[in-house]
Design a protein around this motif. Structure first.
Motif, PDB file in Angstrom:
ATOM      1  N   PHE A  32     -63.274 -28.302 -31.054  1.00 56.34           N
ATOM      2  CA  PHE A  32     -62.748 -26.957 -31.277  1.00 56.34           C
ATOM      3  C   PHE A  32     -62.380 -26.288 -29.965  1.00 56.34           C
ATOM      4  CE2 PHE A  32     -63.751 -22.365 -31.578  1.00 56.34           C
ATOM      5  CZ  PHE A  32     -62.669 -21.982 -32.348  1.00 56.34           C
ATOM      6  N   TYR A  33     -63.269 -26.377 -28.967  1.00 53.83           N
ATOM      7  CA  TYR A  33     -62.986 -25.743 -27.683  1.00 53.83           C
ATOM      8  C   TYR A  33     -61.783 -26.401 -27.011  1.00 53.83           C
ATOM      9  CZ  TYR A  33     -63.445 -23.378 -23.290  1.00 53.83           C
ATOM     10  OH  TYR A  33     -63.180 -22.594 -22.197  1.00 53.83           O
ATOM     11  N   SER A  34     -61.719 -27.716 -27.045  1.00 56.02           N
ATOM     12  CA  SER A  34     -60.577 -28.433 -26.446  1.00 56.02           C
ATOM     13  C   SER A  34     -59.266 -28.030 -27.121  1.00 56.02           C
ATOM     14  CB  SER A  34     -60.758 -29.944 -26.577  1.00 56.02           C
ATOM     15  OG  SER A  34     -61.845 -30.366 -25.809  1.00 56.02           O
ATOM     16  N   CYS A  38     -56.226 -26.046 -25.194  1.00 58.65           N
ATOM     17  CA  CYS A  38     -54.859 -26.591 -25.175  1.00 58.65           C
ATOM     18  C   CYS A  38     -53.875 -25.660 -25.865  1.00 58.65           C
ATOM     19  CB  CYS A  38     -54.835 -27.964 -25.824  1.00 58.65           C
ATOM     20  SG  CYS A  38     -55.668 -29.225 -24.838  1.00 58.65           S
ATOM     21  N   TYR A  39     -54.331 -24.977 -26.894  1.00 57.43           N
ATOM     22  CA  TYR A  39     -53.467 -24.032 -27.609  1.00 57.43           C
ATOM     23  C   TYR A  39     -53.021 -22.900 -26.680  1.00 57.43           C
ATOM     24  CZ  TYR A  39     -51.876 -20.789 -31.198  1.00 57.43           C
ATOM     25  OH  TYR A  39     -51.126 -19.938 -31.954  1.00 57.43           O
ATOM     26  N   CYS A  40     -53.879 -22.520 -25.741  1.00 63.19           N
ATOM     27  CA  CYS A  40     -53.573 -21.413 -24.823  1.00 63.19           C
ATOM     28  C   CYS A  40     -52.641 -21.821 -23.679  1.00 63.19           C
ATOM     29  CB  CYS A  40     -54.859 -20.832 -24.239  1.00 63.19           C
ATOM     30  SG  CYS A  40     -55.825 -19.925 -25.444  1.00 63.19           S
ATOM     31  N   LEU A  41     -52.483 -23.097 -23.466  1.00 60.33           N
ATOM     32  CA  LEU A  41     -51.580 -23.551 -22.409  1.00 60.33           C
ATOM     33  C   LEU A  41     -50.147 -23.302 -22.837  1.00 60.33           C
ATOM     34  CD1 LEU A  41     -53.302 -26.919 -21.465  1.00 60.33           C
ATOM     35  CD2 LEU A  41     -53.514 -24.726 -20.307  1.00 60.33           C
ATOM     36  N   THR A  42     -49.347 -22.774 -21.930  1.00 57.17           N
ATOM     37  CA  THR A  42     -47.974 -22.431 -22.286  1.00 57.17           C
ATOM     38  C   THR A  42     -46.965 -23.480 -21.833  1.00 57.17           C
ATOM     39  OG1 THR A  42     -47.767 -21.098 -20.284  1.00 57.17           O
ATOM     40  CG2 THR A  42     -48.426 -19.960 -22.303  1.00 57.17           C
ATOM     41  N   ILE A  49     -55.681 -21.741 -17.379  1.00 56.83           N
ATOM     42  CA  ILE A  49     -55.256 -20.607 -18.191  1.00 56.83           C
ATOM     43  C   ILE A  49     -55.457 -19.339 -17.372  1.00 56.83           C
ATOM     44  CG2 ILE A  49     -55.711 -19.339 -20.326  1.00 56.83           C
ATOM     45  CD1 ILE A  49     -56.856 -21.906 -21.488  1.00 56.83           C
ATOM     46  N   ASP A  50     -54.572 -18.367 -17.550  1.00 63.00           N
ATOM     47  CA  ASP A  50     -54.717 -17.115 -16.812  1.00 63.00           C
ATOM     48  C   ASP A  50     -56.029 -16.418 -17.192  1.00 63.00           C
ATOM     49  OD1 ASP A  50     -53.922 -14.670 -18.837  1.00 63.00           O
ATOM     50  OD2 ASP A  50     -52.902 -16.541 -19.336  1.00 63.00           O
ATOM     51  N   ILE A  51     -56.516 -15.571 -16.307  1.00 57.89           N
ATOM     52  CA  ILE A  51     -57.818 -14.915 -16.465  1.00 57.89           C
ATOM     53  C   ILE A  51     -57.907 -14.136 -17.782  1.00 57.89           C
ATOM     54  CG2 ILE A  51     -59.336 -13.119 -15.525  1.00 57.89           C
ATOM     55  CD1 ILE A  51     -59.466 -15.617 -13.875  1.00 57.89           C
ATOM     56  N   GLU A  52     -56.903 -13.365 -18.112  1.00 57.98           N
ATOM     57  CA  GLU A  52     -56.959 -12.553 -19.337  1.00 57.98           C
ATOM     58  C   GLU A  52     -57.089 -13.431 -20.569  1.00 57.98           C
ATOM     59  OE1 GLU A  52     -57.652  -9.369 -20.714  1.00 57.98           O
ATOM     60  OE2 GLU A  52     -57.776  -9.250 -18.558  1.00 57.98           O
ATOM     61  N   SER A  53     -56.321 -14.513 -20.616  1.00 58.04           N
ATOM     62  CA  SER A  53     -56.370 -15.407 -21.778  1.00 58.04           C
ATOM     63  C   SER A  53     -57.712 -16.117 -21.884  1.00 58.04           C
ATOM     64  CB  SER A  53     -55.250 -16.445 -21.715  1.00 58.04           C
ATOM     65  OG  SER A  53     -53.999 -15.818 -21.823  1.00 58.04           O
ATOM     66  N   ILE A  54     -58.237 -16.586 -20.761  1.00 57.05           N
ATOM     67  CA  ILE A  54     -59.514 -17.300 -20.822  1.00 57.05           C
ATOM     68  C   ILE A  54     -60.642 -16.353 -21.200  1.00 57.05           C
ATOM     69  CG2 ILE A  54     -60.267 -17.169 -18.402  1.00 57.05           C
ATOM     70  CD1 ILE A  54     -60.540 -20.207 -20.704  1.00 57.05           C
TER      71      ILE A  54
END
Length: 84
Positions: A32-34, A38-42, A49-54
Motif C-alpha cells: 500500500f505504501y509503495s 509511486c502514485y505521488c510521483l509526477t 516527492i516534494d515536501i508538501e505531498s509527502i
C-alpha cells in the motif's frame, strides 16, 4: 470500487473501515505504501516527492495509527526544508 462492491458513496463509506484494517496488516502495508508513493510521483524517472505531498501522504497513510510521531515528523520536514 468494483472489488469493494461500492457503487455508491454510502457503500464506499461502509467499506472503508474494513479496507483500512486490510491495509494496516503488515503483509499488505508495504504494498500500500509503495503504491501510494509511486502514485505521488509526477514523472517517470522521479525518485522523490516534494515536501508538501509527502507530508500529506504520511498523514493519510500513517496519521491515524501514529498521530504524535507523524505530527512531529511533518513539523521536522517543514522546518528542515527552510535550511535546504
Amino acid at each position: 470500487m468494483k472489488a469493494l462492491r461500492a457503487d455508491t458513496v454510502s457503500k464506499l463509506r461502509k467499506a472503508l473501515p474494513e479496507l483500512e484494517k486490510e491495509v494496516k496488516r503488515p503483509s499488505n502495508f508495504e504494498d500500500f505504501y509503495s503504491y501510494s508513493f509511486c502514485y505521488c510521483l509526477t514523472e517517470e524517472k522521479q525518485k522523490s516527492i516534494d515536501i508538501e505531498s509527502i507530508c500529506q501522504l504520511l498523514d493519510l497513510v500513517l496519521g491515524s495509527h501514529f498521530r504524535a510521531q507523524v505530527d512531529y515528523f511533518i513539523e521536522y520536514l517543514k522546518v528542515g526544508c527552510y535550511y535546504c
